[in-house]
Design a protein around this motif. Sequence first.
Motif, PDB file in Angstrom:
ATOM      1  N   UNK A  92      72.742  64.085  33.460  1.00  0.00           N
ATOM      2  CA  UNK A  92      73.519  64.121  32.221  1.00  0.00           C
ATOM      3  C   UNK A  92      73.036  65.328  31.431  1.00  0.00           C
ATOM      4  N   UNK A  93      73.904  66.307  31.271  1.00  0.00           N
ATOM      5  CA  UNK A  93      73.517  67.547  30.598  1.00  0.00           C
ATOM      6  C   UNK A  93      74.486  68.654  30.962  1.00  0.00           C
ATOM      7  N   UNK A  94      74.024  69.889  30.829  1.00  0.00           N
ATOM      8  CA  UNK A  94      74.894  71.000  31.175  1.00  0.00           C
ATOM      9  C   UNK A  94      74.977  71.182  32.692  1.00  0.00           C
ATOM     10  N   UNK A  95      75.904  72.005  33.128  1.00  0.00           N
ATOM     11  CA  UNK A  95      76.098  72.225  34.555  1.00  0.00           C
ATOM     12  C   UNK A  95      74.858  72.831  35.197  1.00  0.00           C
ATOM     13  N   UNK A  96      74.705  72.608  36.484  1.00  0.00           N
ATOM     14  CA  UNK A  96      73.557  73.133  37.210  1.00  0.00           C
ATOM     15  C   UNK A  96      73.551  74.658  37.198  1.00  0.00           C
ATOM     16  N   UNK A  97      72.358  75.232  37.071  1.00  0.00           N
ATOM     17  CA  UNK A  97      72.213  76.678  37.041  1.00  0.00           C
ATOM     18  C   UNK A  97      71.812  77.191  38.416  1.00  0.00           C
TER      19      UNK A  97
END
Length: 202
Positions: A62-67
């Motif tokens: 849960x958070x921003x897209x994978x980097x």
Amino acid sequence: HSPLDPTFNISRVSPTEKIQTLNKFFLIVNNSHWRKNRIGSLKVWRELRNLEIYKDAKLVVVGNQLEANELEFLSGNSLLNEISVETHLNNQELTHFYRYAIALIFMTNYEGFGAPIIEANSCGTLAIATDLPVIREISNDYNILIPNDMNNVNWQEISWKLSSEEAADNAQEFIKNNYSVTAIAETLRDFLVFLCDLHQAL
């Protein structure tokens, strides 16, 4: 501290039930900022999947897209198809993931408070987290704290603790007694009484 959102104050799911479901998963609630060390949490999940009991446990982030560095790590470990990313969840939606996760993984480099740990514990789910002073304070020995470098970690022992009904009960009760709206209100009331008594004494 801010009081816990009452949305997270719900009945817990048994650790046994979490393990026996076909869709079992671990949970990360963090963005990819360097302070949050989300790549470290991914490494913990990889290690846990080496245990027979967790070999097919997926991961919800849960958070921003994978980097790029996270995608590279997952690809190199053949884990890209075992992970899903959820963004912009409200607290009710987040509660569902907290409640059914085997554990929250929270390997932060720096933490001011550790709200996801408190939220997970309130839902009856333990956290595997970095051994930092602030996290020790909110964990009260109920969560599983490990060094960021993961040296000498006994993963089998961690799995035993995650299966403990008593540990889940104790963590949930500790949060209720210390971080609920009622608990914070009582703390503020006691502090105000102390200030009034002090003022009268001067």
